[in-house]
Design an enzyme around this catalytic site. Structure first.
Site, mmCIF file in Angstrom:
data_model
loop_
_atom_site.group_PDB
_atom_site.id
_atom_site.type_symbol
_atom_site.label_atom_id
_atom_site.label_comp_id
_atom_site.label_asym_id
_atom_site.label_seq_id
_atom_site.Cartn_x
_atom_site.Cartn_y
_atom_site.Cartn_z
ATOM 1 N N THR A 1 -0.615 4.422 0.083
ATOM 2 C CA THR A 1 -1.515 5.529 0.430
ATOM 3 C C THR A 1 -0.799 6.609 1.226
ATOM 4 O O THR A 1 -0.983 7.808 0.979
ATOM 5 C CB THR A 1 -2.723 4.999 1.228
ATOM 6 O OG1 THR A 1 -3.515 4.175 0.370
ATOM 7 C CG2 THR A 1 -3.589 6.137 1.749
ATOM 8 N N CYS B 1 0.851 -1.195 0.000
ATOM 9 C CA CYS B 1 0.000 0.000 0.000
ATOM 10 C C CYS B 1 0.883 1.239 0.000
ATOM 11 O O CYS B 1 1.827 1.333 0.791
ATOM 12 C CB CYS B 1 -0.904 0.004 1.230
ATOM 13 S SG CYS B 1 -1.984 1.448 1.336
#
Length: 358
Positions: free
Chosen positions: A187, A185
């Site tokens: 993000t 991830c």
């Protein structure tokens, strides 16, 4: 703009302090729990570990292997109804350890309805979005609760108390906690948004338990000890993707490198790889928030499952907890600056697919 100065902790920032114990052996520890959920009429008993609903880990093959250990697999949302029907017909006993995943759109919920009509013995629904703070997602949870009153709804992701409470009050039974801790991830890199995982679990669990709800720590586990930390911090379930990648049962093509080493592809579901596969590419109004990596081939997923469960049992013996449910009551975290001695590298050459670092 405001700044919070209180220290927030990740799994790497703490160790669990050992205590006197009456347990003689790891074999005395039960890793199963029985749950009663706030909204659902169903009761469930099993091992509170979940395989993430990524298309390289949330596979039917993983589900079959994990169900033998009473572990939940959140099946990714890209299987067809015919594939679901075939799996249910061939493996009816595995369905009690399966969650059907869905996004928040009307089309997603319509497909979810078809899956649950085809496979009525599936107890869990996983409503999965990257940003659980949207008002639209709250309405999705309410709609799902009205459509599926008897199912156990897992919803997220969030990392703060107020949204944990909101989602529980809107109909969710289990709140998925974690923004940005996953190994694939990005993000936090792309958006600057996130929350240290252990603190998120501690705080959200406190909020959820006050309302009779539950939480699942989603992401951030790099080793079996992190599962114990998540459970010790109040997490009712622990979800991971990366630790279940790279196995025979995992999705992704097996590649043999020139040096003879074997790897499998693993990628985040917001990565360019996933969006090109399932959505025709990255839309021009967004960016990729996941990466694609090659994971060393690890053999059967049962080896990893046994390694994780063995670590949890051992953690329990160190603090005198005979069951996973007792672990939070026995856990004291101590802050550290280092937890591992990596003088010989990070890989164990005796584990399949993980040769010692040169």
């Amino acid at each position: 703009m405001r700044i919070e100065n209180e220290i927030k902790l990740d799994f790497k920032d703490v160790l669990i302090r050992p205590k006197r114990s009456t347990l003689k052996s790891r074999s005395q520890v039960s890793v199963e729990r029985e749950f009663n959920f706030k909204h659902s009429s169903k009761k469930w008993s099993g091992v509170p570990i979940m395989v993430a609903n990524m298309d390289t880990t949330g596979t039917f093959e993983i589900a079959l292997a994990a169900s033998a250990h009473k572990i939940i697999t959140c099946i990714h949302k890209h299987y067809t109804l015919d594939e679901w029907s075939a799996f249910a017909a061939a493996n009816p006993g595995a369905l009690q350890y399966v969650a059907a995943s869905s996004g928040s759109s009307e089309a997603d919920l319509a497909k979810l309805k078809g899956i649950l009509e085809t496979c009525p013995d599936v107890p869990f629904i996983c409503l999965d979005v990257a940003n659980g703070y949207s008002e639209f997602f709250i309405e999705c949870v309410r709609t799902a609760r009205a459509m599926f009153p008897d199912h156990i709804i897992i919803a997220g992701n969030v990392v703060t108390c107020e949204m944990t409470e909101e989602l529980i009050l809107s109909g969710a039974d289990v709140i998925k906690v974690g923004i940005g801790p996953g190994s694939v991830c990005t993000t936090r890199k792309q958006t600057g948004v996130g929350y240290p995982q252990l603190s998120a679990v501690i705080e959200c669990a406190d909020a959820a338990h006050g309302l009779g709800g539950h939480v699942v720590s989603d992401g951030g586990c790099t080793c079996p000890g992190d599962f114990s930390k998540a459970l010790g911090g109040g997490g009712d379930f622990v979800m991971t993707g990366g630790m279940f990648a790279g196995h025979d049962e995992s999705g992704g093509e097996l590649v043999v490198n020139e040096d003879g080493s074997k790897v499998k592809l693993f990628y985040g579901m917001s990565s360019a790889t996933a969006m090109e596969k399932h959505s025709g590419g990255v839309a021009n109004y967004r960016s990729s928030e996941g990466k694609t990596v090659s994971v060393p081939y690890k053999g059967s997923v049962s080896n990893t499952i046994l390694d994780i469960l063995g670590g949890i049992r051992s953690s329990c013996t160190y603090v005198g907890a005979s069951t996973i449910k007792e672990l939070p009551k026995r856990t004291t975290f101590i802050r550290v600056t280092q937890q591992l001695n990596n003088v010989w590298g990070t890989y164990d050459m005796r584990k399949p697919g993980l040769p010692a670092k040169k």
